[in-house]
Scaffold this active site. Structure first.
Site, short mmCIF file in Angstrom:
data_model
loop_
_atom_site.label_atom_id
_atom_site.label_comp_id
_atom_site.label_asym_id
_atom_site.label_seq_id
_atom_site.Cartn_x
_atom_site.Cartn_y
_atom_site.Cartn_z
N ASP A 23 5.14 2.88 3.77
CA ASP A 23 5.70 3.83 4.73
C ASP A 23 6.17 3.15 6.01
O ASP A 23 6.33 3.79 7.04
CB ASP A 23 4.70 4.95 5.03
CG ASP A 23 3.40 4.44 5.65
OD1 ASP A 23 3.23 3.21 5.73
OD2 ASP A 23 2.57 5.28 6.04
N ASN A 65 41.67 21.08 -14.21
CA ASN A 65 41.03 20.17 -15.16
C ASN A 65 39.93 20.83 -15.99
O ASN A 65 39.41 20.23 -16.89
CB ASN A 65 40.44 18.97 -14.40
CG ASN A 65 39.41 19.39 -13.38
OD1 ASN A 65 39.49 20.48 -12.82
ND2 ASN A 65 38.45 18.53 -13.12
N TYR A 66 39.60 22.06 -15.69
CA TYR A 66 38.42 22.69 -16.29
C TYR A 66 38.81 24.02 -16.90
O TYR A 66 39.43 24.86 -16.23
CB TYR A 66 37.38 22.88 -15.17
CG TYR A 66 36.03 23.35 -15.62
CD1 TYR A 66 35.37 22.76 -16.69
CD2 TYR A 66 35.38 24.38 -14.94
CE1 TYR A 66 34.12 23.19 -17.08
CE2 TYR A 66 34.12 24.82 -15.32
CZ TYR A 66 33.50 24.22 -16.40
OH TYR A 66 32.24 24.64 -16.77
N LEU A 108 0.84 -1.20 0.00
CA LEU A 108 0.00 0.00 0.00
C LEU A 108 0.88 1.26 0.00
O LEU A 108 1.68 1.46 0.90
CB LEU A 108 -0.91 0.02 1.23
CG LEU A 108 -1.77 -1.23 1.44
CD1 LEU A 108 -2.83 -0.96 2.51
CD2 LEU A 108 -2.44 -1.68 0.15
N GLY A 159 -4.06 0.22 15.87
CA GLY A 159 -5.08 -0.78 16.16
C GLY A 159 -4.54 -1.74 17.21
O GLY A 159 -3.35 -2.08 17.19
N ARG A 182 0.77 14.90 6.06
CA ARG A 182 1.54 15.34 7.23
C ARG A 182 3.03 15.47 6.96
O ARG A 182 3.76 16.06 7.74
CB ARG A 182 1.28 14.37 8.40
CG ARG A 182 -0.08 14.56 9.04
CD ARG A 182 -0.40 13.46 10.02
NE ARG A 182 -0.70 12.22 9.33
CZ ARG A 182 -0.82 11.04 9.96
NH1 ARG A 182 -0.64 10.96 11.26
NH2 ARG A 182 -1.10 9.95 9.26
N SER A 187 58.78 22.88 -7.18
CA SER A 187 57.70 23.52 -6.43
C SER A 187 57.24 24.80 -7.10
O SER A 187 58.06 25.53 -7.68
CB SER A 187 58.17 23.92 -5.04
OG SER A 187 58.65 22.85 -4.37
N THR A 241 -7.80 0.91 4.20
CA THR A 241 -6.81 -0.12 3.87
C THR A 241 -7.44 -1.35 3.21
O THR A 241 -6.83 -1.98 2.35
CB THR A 241 -6.04 -0.54 5.13
OG1 THR A 241 -6.98 -0.78 6.19
CG2 THR A 241 -5.07 0.54 5.59
#
Ligand code: UD1
Ligand code: MG
Length: 449
Positions: free
Chosen positions: A107, A371-372, A10, A143, A17, A408, A83
């Site tokens: 759920d 890289n871009y 289900l 229930g 909510r 470096s 249900t």
């Protein structure tokens, strides 16, 4: 079990909510939609046919529910009449004649295969209806399971219960197994004369008994049956799921120093003798092999960490990061879509993206693979046994050969052959005594003010 079974799940609720732009069953737990967790447990319990009762976001929910090993057929419930009504939406599938019908909720995602199997076994043992129940200190809203002489005689919804019945703490999870040959007859007898004016699936217990049949309840841990109605409950479910998964990993041989601070995804794989320090986050798609160490405050996603490799503290591995055995990615480093070779070291303040780093190569502090170019991504290939001096920029596309040495502070724009030394920086100049001259001049200016 050779008996055939159809699961009816289900998932038609409106999720009011949740206050959400999508159905609650699409919200992720451990990075995977809630509904997919339910489906995985159904599959693990040995069931392969599922009728999925859909309402809100029907297409998306059906897609998220379609996991490997299951044949899922969606059925639409256009009105929410309860249900019992929802299960009957799967009438055609039920009419195909299964031995068993297993009802689950989209759920209630923490359910495992064990209670589902137990409910099915109860049917094999002669029950017409087998309800999965749980004991709780906080039964409000559920229930209640009313039992006499070991038999379940009724499920009483909170709104219809007497004070004495409300005092019962054994509750209906909503999940149940129903004799498949009798299911349609039993379901069609459900009416809506109750406090909510709904068709209650729970009426099946009394209906089955009135026809001479038997109903039973099987017990399952409350932690598996927590349902999700709002975001606070979603957070509780996430916590419970995380606790369970961490526990599974720890008993399988993974060390976690502060497990409550480690966050896993549904597909996180961690090998035996791996050590996970505090405050580590695993996004989806991570595999960590045995003996690897993930130091504190690291974030991994879509990454593979081979045996004996070291990550962090404060490292970020993004999708496609692949660390070979014994590789090391240290503090404040980011690695994306890159192979870090066996024993290679990327220890400090570095970005490696779209790159290959050869075995035993050392990447100095502050190295950046550029890289871009603002439009396209380009690759950097670094050979084995190379040494990249600190604070170097490697402007991709670029190749650096085995054993090469980068001075470096270099900006490297051209390929560097194996064993070459490359400088990509201004040459240092020396002016003896010149610092003292400048200092004297500056002091004189200050004194004259
Ligand atoms: C139901 C049970 C209650 C149990 C509780 C556990 C009934 C009458 N009551 O109550 O005994 O303790 O679950 O959480 O069964 N749904 C549909 N279509 C509908 C109605 C519901 O798909 O027409 C789905 C909901 O989205 C939800 C599930 O069925 O996933 C349960 O429905 P809900 O209305 O939450 O039932 P409860 O009142 O909580
Ligand atoms: Mg409910």
């Amino acid at each position: 079990m050779n008996r055939t079974c159809l699961a009816v799940v289900l998932a038609a609720g409106d999720s009011t909510r949740m206050k959400s732009s999508m159905s609650k069953v699409l919200h992720p737990v451990g990075g995977r939609p809630m509904i997919a967790h339910v489906m995985a447990s159904i599959a693990a319990s040995g069931v392969s046919d599922v009728a999925l009762v859909l309402g809100r976001d029907a297409e998306k929910v059906e897609k998220a529910a379609s996991i490997e090993g299951l044949a899922v057929e969606g059925v639409l419930q256009t009105e929410r009449l309860g249900t019992g009504h929802a299960v009957l939406m799967a009438k055609e599938a039920i009419a195909r004649g299964y031995d068993e019908i297993l009802v689950a909720y989209g759920d209630v995602p923490l359910i495992t295969a064990a209670p589902l199997k137990a409910a099915r076994e109860a049917l094999a043992g002669g029950a017409d209806v087998a309800v999965i129940g749980f004991h709780t200190d906080n039964p409000t809203g559920y229930g209640r399971l009313l039992v006499e002489d070991g038999e379940l005689i009724a499920i009483r919804e909170e709104k219809d219960a007497t004070d004495a019945e409300r005092a019962v703490t054994w509750c209906n999870s909503g999940l149940m197994a129903i004799d498949g040959k009798k299911a349609l007859d039993l379901l069609s007898r459900i009416g809506n004369q109750n406090a909510k004016g709904e068709y209650y699936l729970t009426d099946l217990v009394e209906i089955a008994r009135s026809l001479g049949g038997k109903a039973v309840a099987v017990d399952a841990p409350e932690s598996e049956l927590t349902g999700c109605n709002n975001r606070a409950e979603l957070a509780v479910i996430e916590r419970l799921w995380q606790e369970r998964r961490r526990h599974e990993l720890m008993v399988s041989g993974v060390t976690m120093i502060a497990p409550e601070t480690v966050f896993l995804s549904h597909d996180t794989v961690i090998g035996q003798d791996a050590l996970i320090e505090p405050n580590v986050v695993f996004g989806p798609g991570v595999t960590v092999e045995g003996g690897a160490v993930i130091h504190a405050f690291s974030h991994l996603e879509g990454a593979h960490v081979a045996a004996g490799a070291n990550v962090g503290p404060f490292a970020r591995l993004r999708p496609g990061a692949n660390l070979a055995e014994g590789a090391k990615v240290g503090n404040f480093c980011e690695v994306k879509k890159a192979e870090i070779g066996r024993g290679a070291k990327v220890n400090h303040l570095t970005y490696i993206g779209d790159a290959v780093v050869g075995a035993e190569t050392n990447i100095g502090a502050g190295t950046i693979t550029c890289n871009y170019d603002g439009v396209n991504k380009h690759e950097t290939h670094i050979g084995a046994g190379a040494f990249i001096g600190s604070n170097s920029s490697l402007v991709a596309p670029v190749k650096i050969g085995d054993g090469a040495l980068i001075a470096s502070g270099s900006v490297i724009t051209e390929d560097v052959p194996a064993d070459a030394l490359a400088f990509g920086r201004a040459r240092q100049e020396m002016k003896p005594g010149r610092a003292a001259v400048i200092r004297e001049r500056n002091l004189a200016i200050k004194a004259g003010k």
